[in-house]
Write an enzyme that holds these catalytic residues in place. Structure first.
Site, PDB file in Angstrom:
ATOM      1  CE  LYS A   1      36.794 -18.988 -76.044  1.00 29.62           C
ATOM      2  NZ  LYS A   1      36.952 -19.426 -77.338  1.00 29.62           N
TER       3      LYS A   1
ATOM      4  CD  GLU B   1      45.978 -16.150 -82.280  1.00 29.29           C
ATOM      5  OE1 GLU B   1      44.610 -16.097 -82.642  1.00 29.29           O
ATOM      6  OE2 GLU B   1      46.263 -17.309 -81.889  1.00 29.29           O
TER       7      GLU B   1
ATOM      8  CG  HIS C   1      44.301 -28.657 -81.132  1.00 26.15           C
ATOM      9  ND1 HIS C   1      44.410 -27.852 -80.055  1.00 26.15           N
ATOM     10  CD2 HIS C   1      43.981 -29.975 -80.983  1.00 26.15           C
ATOM     11  CE1 HIS C   1      44.142 -29.462 -78.905  1.00 26.15           C
ATOM     12  NE2 HIS C   1      43.538 -30.684 -79.769  1.00 26.15           N
TER      13      HIS C   1
ATOM     14  CE  LYS D   1      38.957 -12.263 -77.750  1.00 21.51           C
ATOM     15  NZ  LYS D   1      40.319 -13.386 -77.445  1.00 21.51           N
TER      16      LYS D   1
ATOM     17  NE  ARG E   1      35.351 -15.830 -76.796  1.00 23.10           N
ATOM     18  CZ  ARG E   1      35.787 -14.680 -76.162  1.00 23.10           C
ATOM     19  NH1 ARG E   1      35.258 -14.493 -75.264  1.00 23.10           N
ATOM     20  NH2 ARG E   1      37.438 -14.571 -75.948  1.00 23.10           N
TER      21      ARG E   1
ATOM     22  CD  GLU F   1      34.450 -19.944 -79.215  1.00 26.00           C
ATOM     23  OE1 GLU F   1      35.003 -19.842 -78.745  1.00 26.00           O
ATOM     24  OE2 GLU F   1      34.278 -21.247 -79.301  1.00 26.00           O
TER      25      GLU F   1
ATOM     26  CG  HIS G   1      48.395 -21.324 -79.516  1.00 22.02           C
ATOM     27  ND1 HIS G   1      47.846 -22.614 -80.115  1.00 22.02           N
ATOM     28  CD2 HIS G   1      47.803 -20.153 -79.649  1.00 22.02           C
ATOM     29  CE1 HIS G   1      46.279 -21.893 -80.575  1.00 22.02           C
ATOM     30  NE2 HIS G   1      46.895 -20.214 -80.372  1.00 22.02           N
TER      31      HIS G   1
ATOM     32  CG  ASN H   1      37.655 -21.154 -82.155  1.00 18.03           C
ATOM     33  OD1 ASN H   1      38.646 -20.464 -81.260  1.00 18.03           O
ATOM     34  ND2 ASN H   1      36.741 -21.225 -81.595  1.00 18.03           N
TER      35      ASN H   1
ATOM     36  NE  ARG I   1      31.506 -20.056 -53.451  1.00 21.30           N
ATOM     37  CZ  ARG I   1      30.884 -20.623 -52.011  1.00 21.30           C
ATOM     38  NH1 ARG I   1      30.969 -18.931 -51.294  1.00 21.30           N
ATOM     39  NH2 ARG I   1      31.005 -21.307 -51.376  1.00 21.30           N
TER      40      ARG I   1
ATOM     41  CG  HIS J   1      42.534 -21.635 -82.747  1.00 18.09           C
ATOM     42  ND1 HIS J   1      42.547 -20.307 -84.098  1.00 18.09           N
ATOM     43  CD2 HIS J   1      43.240 -21.611 -81.346  1.00 18.09           C
ATOM     44  CE1 HIS J   1      43.449 -19.715 -83.312  1.00 18.09           C
ATOM     45  NE2 HIS J   1      43.375 -20.224 -81.870  1.00 18.09           N
TER      46      HIS J   1
END
Ligand code: GLY
Length: 371
Positions: free
Chosen positions: A145, A187, A254, A229, A243, A239, A268, A247, A123, A250
């Site tokens: 993330k 990035e 994507h 960041k 945040r 997010e 990516h 993206n 956990r 993206h």
């Protein structure tokens, strides 16, 4: 070069990101004080194990830390349910306890996979991220993330699980293939485009030095990205708002990644570069920013050897419908509506929800998509 320490200020879970050199071969003394017992499994892929595994192991052992290696195959395929199950099983077989920390040593794949395993084994155990790619140093290792891929899309199954410490060793970037470096640089540019026009202008002048891994410019660039960041994550960890600006590029990216099969055709970071160029051209087409801003973005992305046009990626252009359909699978889509990060200028990105399909389709046709 001096070591820079940047803090991620999350109440009760704050942590440091160290940016500097010799952090892998000096990891033992920084990691040991965070451990309750002298034990920390290291998850890495075969490539990183060959290049840097021994340096990390020697440092941890010198600090008295037992550091069994869990070596996984390189590549995105590791971020699967099977890969996750195997990693969890190996951690449990090693007798990992709730109070242990595991070390994720590698690029985005290892950081995401080991971070997610850490989030769920017993956990939740703590993870220390030691990113070895530029992309992981400026983005994926910071902010918590973690994810694996689903057959339905990338990073669709995961958790927020903040690391206890991030060691960004700039020296290890020397072994990165040039293509990977350019992916990380996409990035880096993204941070300037989304929120710091002065940083973007600095990159226009100094980007080639950053890409050549010149010591001071590289340290300045990585530190600025991590600083931005950290500030964004501290304000909006999950997010709910700002945040999402991370993206930028993206949604377009994507779609191109999905239609090229998330493989070697378009990595990516390359998709992010292309997507940023498209996001600025789309913003200009909507009258949100100047065409000159879109031109500067395109020039900066191209200067790094990254694609800026779909024709550089696709032999046969995809249809506008296929692109829009792929954009609908993006995690930012809400209630069937498309969300983009658009810009009112360089450094002035904003979240645009409910973008209408008609102007998007028109734009994609001008980008060379098939009707
Ligand atoms: N890579 C985007 C984020 O961490 O939010």
């Amino acid at each position: 070069m001096s070591l820079r320490t940047l803090g991620v200020a999350l109440a009760g879970r704050e942590y440091d990101v160290l940016v500097g050199r010799n952090l892998v071969c000096g990891a033992g003394s920084r990691v040991r004080p965070l451990l309750r017992r002298p034990f920390a499994p290291v998850v890495m892929d075969e490539t990183v194990a060959d290049l840097h595994g021994e340096a990390l192991r020697a440092s941890l052992q010198e600090a008295g830390v037992d550091c069994p290696a869990i070596v996984i195959p390189p590549g995105e395929q590791a971020k699967s349910f099977e890969g996750l199950a195997e990693l969890c099983d190996r951690l449990l077989a090693l007798g990992v306890e709730r109070s242990d920390r595991i070390i994720a040593f590698g690029g985005g794949v290892v950081g995401d996979l080991a971070g997610f395993a850490a989030a769920i084994v017993k956990r939740g155990v703590d993870v220390i991220q030691i990113p070895t790619t530029l992309l992981a140093q400026v983005d994926s290792s910071v902010g918590g993330k973690t994810a694996i891929d689903s057959p339905r899309g990338k990073n669709l199954i995961g958790a927020f699980h903040q690391p206890r410490l991030v060691l960004a060793d700039l020296g290890v970037l020397a072994t990165l293939p040039r293509r990977e470096l350019a992916c990380g640089y996409a990035e880096v540019l993204k941070y300037g485009m989304l929120g710091d026009a002065a940083f973007f202008a600095w990159l226009e002048a100094n980007g080639s030095e950053v890409l050549a891994l010149a010591e001071a410019p590289l340290a300045d660039a990585v530190s600025r990205c991590v600083e931005m960041k950290a500030e964004i994550v501290a304000e909006d960890e999950r997010e709910g708002g700002r945040r999402a600006l991370l993206n930028l590029g993206h949604t377009f990216g994507h779609a191109a990644e999905a239609l090229t099969g998330f493989g070697e055709t378009l990595k990516h970071g390359e998709a992010v570069g292309l997507g940023c160029a498209q996001a600025f051209r789309f913003s200009a087409s909507l009258g949100l920013c100047q065409g000159a801003d879109a031109d500067r973005v395109e020039a900066a992305v191209a200067a790094a050897g990254l694609p800026t046009r779909m024709s550089q990626v696709f032999g046969e252009p995809p249809s506008a419908d296929a692109l829009i359909e792929a954009m609908g699978q993006d995690k930012k889509a809400e209630g069937g509506e498309l969300t983009f990060i658009l810009a009112r200028g360089i450094g002035k990105a904003f979240v645009a929800r409910g973008v209408a399909r008609d102007p998007l389709r028109t734009f994609l046709l001008t980008e060379g998509a098939r009707p």
